[in-house]
Motif scaffolding. Structure first.
Motif, mmCIF file in Angstrom:
data_model
loop_
_atom_site.group_PDB
_atom_site.id
_atom_site.type_symbol
_atom_site.label_atom_id
_atom_site.label_comp_id
_atom_site.label_asym_id
_atom_site.label_seq_id
_atom_site.Cartn_x
_atom_site.Cartn_y
_atom_site.Cartn_z
ATOM 1 N N GLU A 120 0.849 -1.196 0.000
ATOM 2 C CA GLU A 120 0.000 0.000 0.000
ATOM 3 C C GLU A 120 0.882 1.241 0.000
ATOM 4 O O GLU A 120 1.795 1.368 0.808
ATOM 5 C CB GLU A 120 -0.903 -0.001 1.230
ATOM 6 C CG GLU A 120 -1.814 1.198 1.340
ATOM 7 C CD GLU A 120 -3.005 1.127 0.408
ATOM 8 O OE1 GLU A 120 -3.423 2.190 -0.079
ATOM 9 O OE2 GLU A 120 -3.519 0.029 0.188
ATOM 10 N N GLY A 121 0.638 2.136 -0.947
ATOM 11 C CA GLY A 121 1.397 3.371 -1.040
ATOM 12 C C GLY A 121 2.682 3.265 -1.853
ATOM 13 O O GLY A 121 3.313 4.276 -2.143
ATOM 14 N N SER A 122 3.068 2.044 -2.254
ATOM 15 C CA SER A 122 4.295 1.866 -3.027
ATOM 16 C C SER A 122 4.099 2.359 -4.459
ATOM 17 O O SER A 122 2.977 2.529 -4.937
ATOM 18 C CB SER A 122 4.719 0.392 -3.047
ATOM 19 O OG SER A 122 3.813 -0.363 -3.836
ATOM 20 N N ARG A 123 5.196 2.562 -5.141
ATOM 21 C CA ARG A 123 5.149 3.000 -6.551
ATOM 22 C C ARG A 123 4.385 1.985 -7.397
ATOM 23 O O ARG A 123 3.576 2.354 -8.232
ATOM 24 C CB ARG A 123 6.583 3.176 -7.061
ATOM 25 C CG ARG A 123 6.674 3.522 -8.524
ATOM 26 C CD ARG A 123 6.633 5.011 -8.749
ATOM 27 N NE ARG A 123 6.892 5.295 -10.154
ATOM 28 C CZ ARG A 123 6.030 5.963 -10.924
ATOM 29 N NH1 ARG A 123 4.918 6.429 -10.420
ATOM 30 N NH2 ARG A 123 6.298 6.172 -12.183
ATOM 31 N N GLN A 124 4.642 0.688 -7.180
ATOM 32 C CA GLN A 124 3.954 -0.351 -7.953
ATOM 33 C C GLN A 124 2.453 -0.323 -7.709
ATOM 34 O O GLN A 124 1.663 -0.469 -8.639
ATOM 35 C CB GLN A 124 4.519 -1.725 -7.603
ATOM 36 C CG GLN A 124 5.883 -1.959 -8.201
ATOM 37 C CD GLN A 124 6.604 -3.053 -7.487
ATOM 38 O OE1 GLN A 124 7.102 -2.845 -6.394
ATOM 39 N NE2 GLN A 124 6.651 -4.216 -8.092
#
Length: 160
Positions: free
Chosen positions: A54-58
């Motif tokens: 959650e919140g990652s670039r991916q």
């Protein structure tokens, strides 16, 4: 200009690699200028959320690909998936209700902000291409008995 259709099956797995996800996001943005139509295939839309933390670039790229998709085709979903699917597709209450009740071959199409219930009719020969259940059927010959018996006094009569 040569036109192409690129199908990305199990798209959640492709999105698990950051460089591939970034390439795909850029490709989606440039698809019209390159004459390319992308089709991303997922069993569940919630699979997109597995693309990264959650919140990652991916994770952001995966959600962005969904937002950039002009047309989304959603087949019936199990009750455990309705809420997440409704949230990701911004479905209203009626659309979410339909999504849990669609019979085989029927889908909810979201085209821009409009929704349609569409029956998909297969042309002759297409079933062999799209019927993935056939690969799950048991072939009694796989058990080494050419007469179709699974061995002993039992025999394969179907599958669940």
């Amino acid at each position: 200009m040569r036109r192409r259709i690129v199908v990305i099956d199990e798209a959640w797995a492709v999105l698990g690699n950051l460089q591939t996800a970034e390439w795909l996001a850029a490709s989606y943005k440039l698809s019209r200028s390159h004459g390319v139509q992308y089709i991303a295939v997922l069993h569940r839309l919630s699979d997109l959320l597995a693309a990264g933390m959650e919140g990652s670039r991916q994770h952001k790229l995966a959600r962005g690909l969904l937002s950039d998709s002009e047309t989304v085709v959603a087949y019936s979903q199990p009750p455990s998936e309705i809420e997440a699917t409704a949230r990701l597709l911004e479905l209203n209450e009626l659309e979410a209700e339909y999504l849990g009740q669609l019979p085989r071959g029927m889908a909810l199409w979201k085209v821009g902000r409009r929704s349609f219930i569409v029956e998909h009719v297969l042309a002759r020969g297409e079933l062999a291409i799209v019927d993935t259940d056939a690969r799950m059927a048991v072939d009694p010959r796989e058990f080494g008995n050419s007469e179709g018996s699974a061995g002993g006094n039992s025999r394969v009569v179907g599958h669940a």
